[in-house]
Design a protein around this motif. Structure first.
Motif, PDB file in Angstrom:
ATOM      1  N   TRP A 122      68.641   4.003  84.755  1.00  0.00           N
ATOM      2  CA  TRP A 122      67.335   3.669  83.897  1.00  0.00           C
ATOM      3  C   TRP A 122      66.168   3.340  84.825  1.00  0.00           C
ATOM      4  O   TRP A 122      64.950   3.150  84.625  1.00  0.00           O
ATOM      5  N   THR A 123      66.454   2.659  86.172  1.00  0.00           N
ATOM      6  CA  THR A 123      65.496   1.988  87.125  1.00  0.00           C
ATOM      7  C   THR A 123      64.860   3.431  87.750  1.00  0.00           C
ATOM      8  O   THR A 123      63.870   3.272  88.455  1.00  0.00           O
ATOM      9  N   GLU A 124      65.324   4.717  87.710  1.00  0.00           N
ATOM     10  CA  GLU A 124      64.741   5.535  88.241  1.00  0.00           C
ATOM     11  C   GLU A 124      63.654   6.142  87.383  1.00  0.00           C
ATOM     12  O   GLU A 124      62.704   6.923  88.003  1.00  0.00           O
ATOM     13  N   LYS A 125      63.770   5.739  86.246  1.00  0.00           N
ATOM     14  CA  LYS A 125      62.301   6.291  85.230  1.00  0.00           C
ATOM     15  C   LYS A 125      62.139   7.669  85.239  1.00  0.00           C
ATOM     16  O   LYS A 125      61.121   8.209  85.297  1.00  0.00           O
ATOM     17  N   VAL A 126      63.283   8.325  85.010  1.00  0.00           N
ATOM     18  CA  VAL A 126      63.152  10.159  84.975  1.00  0.00           C
ATOM     19  C   VAL A 126      62.787  10.265  83.540  1.00  0.00           C
ATOM     20  O   VAL A 126      63.455   9.726  82.697  1.00  0.00           O
ATOM     21  N   ARG A 127      61.877  11.108  83.226  1.00  0.00           N
ATOM     22  CA  ARG A 127      61.358  11.746  82.017  1.00  0.00           C
ATOM     23  C   ARG A 127      62.247  12.453  81.171  1.00  0.00           C
ATOM     24  O   ARG A 127      63.243  13.029  82.065  1.00  0.00           O
ATOM     25  N   ASN A 128      62.143  12.597  80.022  1.00  0.00           N
ATOM     26  CA  ASN A 128      63.354  13.440  79.190  1.00  0.00           C
ATOM     27  C   ASN A 128      63.193  15.023  79.493  1.00  0.00           C
ATOM     28  O   ASN A 128      64.036  15.442  79.660  1.00  0.00           O
ATOM     29  N   GLU A 129      62.004  15.256  79.875  1.00  0.00           N
ATOM     30  CA  GLU A 129      61.740  16.755  80.316  1.00  0.00           C
ATOM     31  C   GLU A 129      62.509  17.059  81.532  1.00  0.00           C
ATOM     32  O   GLU A 129      63.132  18.288  81.529  1.00  0.00           O
ATOM     33  N   GLU A 130      62.444  16.231  82.319  1.00  0.00           N
ATOM     34  CA  GLU A 130      63.028  16.296  83.649  1.00  0.00           C
ATOM     35  C   GLU A 130      64.619  16.364  83.513  1.00  0.00           C
ATOM     36  O   GLU A 130      65.348  17.148  84.142  1.00  0.00           O
ATOM     37  N   VAL A 131      65.164  15.536  82.607  1.00  0.00           N
ATOM     38  CA  VAL A 131      66.557  15.364  82.418  1.00  0.00           C
ATOM     39  C   VAL A 131      67.070  16.773  81.683  1.00  0.00           C
ATOM     40  O   VAL A 131      68.131  17.314  81.942  1.00  0.00           O
ATOM     41  N   LEU A 132      66.281  17.314  80.568  1.00  0.00           N
ATOM     42  CA  LEU A 132      66.635  18.551  80.103  1.00  0.00           C
ATOM     43  C   LEU A 132      66.474  19.785  80.993  1.00  0.00           C
ATOM     44  O   LEU A 132      67.278  20.547  81.069  1.00  0.00           O
ATOM     45  N   LYS A 133      65.435  19.667  82.028  1.00  0.00           N
ATOM     46  CA  LYS A 133      65.333  20.444  83.024  1.00  0.00           C
ATOM     47  C   LYS A 133      66.570  20.609  83.819  1.00  0.00           C
ATOM     48  O   LYS A 133      67.176  21.699  84.298  1.00  0.00           O
ATOM     49  N   ARG A 134      67.243  19.453  84.193  1.00  0.00           N
ATOM     50  CA  ARG A 134      68.267  19.516  85.263  1.00  0.00           C
ATOM     51  C   ARG A 134      69.634  19.849  84.378  1.00  0.00           C
ATOM     52  O   ARG A 134      70.377  20.656  85.093  1.00  0.00           O
ATOM     53  N   ILE A 135      69.468  19.727  83.121  1.00  0.00           N
ATOM     54  CA  ILE A 135      70.737  19.943  82.534  1.00  0.00           C
ATOM     55  C   ILE A 135      70.755  21.389  81.933  1.00  0.00           C
ATOM     56  O   ILE A 135      71.864  22.087  81.449  1.00  0.00           O
ATOM     57  N   LYS A 136      69.790  22.109  81.932  1.00  0.00           N
ATOM     58  CA  LYS A 136      69.422  23.387  81.648  1.00  0.00           C
ATOM     59  C   LYS A 136      69.585  23.792  80.205  1.00  0.00           C
ATOM     60  O   LYS A 136      70.479  24.757  79.699  1.00  0.00           O
ATOM     61  N   GLY A 137      69.175  22.715  79.351  1.00  0.00           N
ATOM     62  CA  GLY A 137      69.613  22.759  77.735  1.00  0.00           C
ATOM     63  C   GLY A 137      68.666  22.216  76.978  1.00  0.00           C
ATOM     64  O   GLY A 137      68.226  20.994  77.510  1.00  0.00           O
ATOM     65  N   ASP A 138      68.470  22.506  75.740  1.00  0.00           N
ATOM     66  CA  ASP A 138      67.660  21.653  74.878  1.00  0.00           C
ATOM     67  C   ASP A 138      68.061  22.080  73.405  1.00  0.00           C
ATOM     68  O   ASP A 138      68.410  23.250  73.145  1.00  0.00           O
ATOM     69  N   ARG A 139      68.250  20.894  72.561  1.00  0.00           N
ATOM     70  CA  ARG A 139      68.156  21.128  71.130  1.00  0.00           C
ATOM     71  C   ARG A 139      69.599  21.632  70.999  1.00  0.00           C
ATOM     72  O   ARG A 139      69.900  22.248  69.616  1.00  0.00           O
ATOM     73  N   VAL A 140      70.506  21.478  71.768  1.00  0.00           N
ATOM     74  CA  VAL A 140      71.817  22.575  71.249  1.00  0.00           C
ATOM     75  C   VAL A 140      72.656  21.731  70.291  1.00  0.00           C
ATOM     76  O   VAL A 140      73.039  22.141  69.331  1.00  0.00           O
ATOM     77  N   ILE A 141      72.440  20.271  70.220  1.00  0.00           N
ATOM     78  CA  ILE A 141      73.325  19.555  69.418  1.00  0.00           C
ATOM     79  C   ILE A 141      72.864  19.485  67.942  1.00  0.00           C
ATOM     80  O   ILE A 141      73.464  19.733  66.875  1.00  0.00           O
ATOM     81  N   TRP A 142      71.343  19.695  67.881  1.00  0.00           N
ATOM     82  CA  TRP A 142      70.545  19.968  66.354  1.00  0.00           C
ATOM     83  C   TRP A 142      70.972  21.112  65.928  1.00  0.00           C
ATOM     84  O   TRP A 142      71.367  21.433  64.710  1.00  0.00           O
ATOM     85  N   LYS A 143      70.931  22.368  66.835  1.00  0.00           N
ATOM     86  CA  LYS A 143      71.188  23.670  66.288  1.00  0.00           C
ATOM     87  C   LYS A 143      72.559  23.793  65.812  1.00  0.00           C
ATOM     88  O   LYS A 143      73.073  24.527  64.720  1.00  0.00           O
ATOM     89  N   THR A 144      73.515  23.164  66.538  1.00  0.00           N
ATOM     90  CA  THR A 144      74.990  23.254  66.198  1.00  0.00           C
ATOM     91  C   THR A 144      75.089  22.597  64.745  1.00  0.00           C
ATOM     92  O   THR A 144      75.862  22.985  63.617  1.00  0.00           O
ATOM     93  N   LEU A 145      74.439  21.370  64.244  1.00  0.00           N
ATOM     94  CA  LEU A 145      74.254  20.572  63.189  1.00  0.00           C
ATOM     95  C   LEU A 145      73.764  21.744  62.187  1.00  0.00           C
ATOM     96  O   LEU A 145      74.421  21.724  61.178  1.00  0.00           O
TER      97      LEU A 145
END
Length: 218
Positions: A125-148
């Motif tokens: 949490w001290t690295e202060k990485v934005r959510n957009e950057e996290v999603l970019k690194r993981i190469k995915g977005d909204r997967v859990i919501w689409k599954t639901l």
């Protein structure tokens, strides 16, 4: 039918506070409860899904910590994501097909997804990485919501094609006056939003056409 008096409880589902119930079986008074577990899901007196969603997320976080060595290991990210969906998200989304999800509940689910991604990527949490950057690194977005949404739509589609008790409940009307203030989002409203239909009748007709229903809910 035999009833085990010790294991039997009663519950009134309502926004208003009700006086103590006096329901007896064999002369013994049955305990009134505010919430209870049924088939692993939490049923609360107010008829909302918030407590159940919070409970599911907490259970899923415990599973994440139990499987932490695998989920945070230095192996292919795609493999770890599959483990995440199999071990963690399956717990978090158990019973999600019946949830009525408000704006805050959806945010809580999306925040949980990011919570998982950050720990998989070992982001402090001290690295202060934005959510957009996290999603970019993981190469995915909204997967859990689409599954639901897919799970919910699949269940509703099956029930609308084959009339039964659930279809009867969806089509039914509750007697009495509306509560004062802004009305709650109903379960039916969110299904209409998922499918893009303007009315229950239109959604019911769409459900009879399998391919069109899949196209509308994927």
């Amino acid at each position: 039918m035999k009833i085990n008096k010790r294991k039997t409880n009663v519950q009134v589902v309502s926004r208003r506070e009700h006086k103590a119930l006096d329901i007896r079986v064999g002369g013994e008074k049955i305990k009134k409860v505010e919430e209870f577990k049924y088939l692993g899901s939490l049923i609360t007196r107010d008829g909302r899904s918030q407590k159940e969603i919070r409970s599911r997320i907490e259970q899923a976080k415990r599973i994440f910590f139990q499987k932490g060595k695998v989920l945070r290991a230095k192996i292919d990210l795609g493999v770890r994501l599959r483990f995440l969906r199999a071990y963690v998200w399956s717990v978090a989304l158990y019973g999600c097909k019946t949830w009525t999800i408000g704006t805050l509940d959806r945010k809580r689910i999306e925040d949980f997804k990011l919570w998982c991604y950050r720990r998989m990527l070992r982001i402090k949490w001290t690295e202060k990485v934005r959510n957009e950057e996290v999603l970019k690194r993981i190469k995915g977005d909204r997967v859990i919501w689409k599954t639901l949404v897919k799970r919910r739509a699949r269940m509703i589609g099956n029930n609308l094609k084959h009339p039964g008790m659930l279809a009867t409940v969806l089509e039914g009307m509750v007697e009495g006056k509306n509560w004062k203030g802004r009305p709650r989002q109903s379960y039916e409203d969110q299904i209409l939003k998922d499918t893009g239909c303007k009315s229950f009748v239109e959604m019911q007709r769409l459900a009879q056409k399998r391919q069109e229903w899949r196209d509308a809910t994927h």
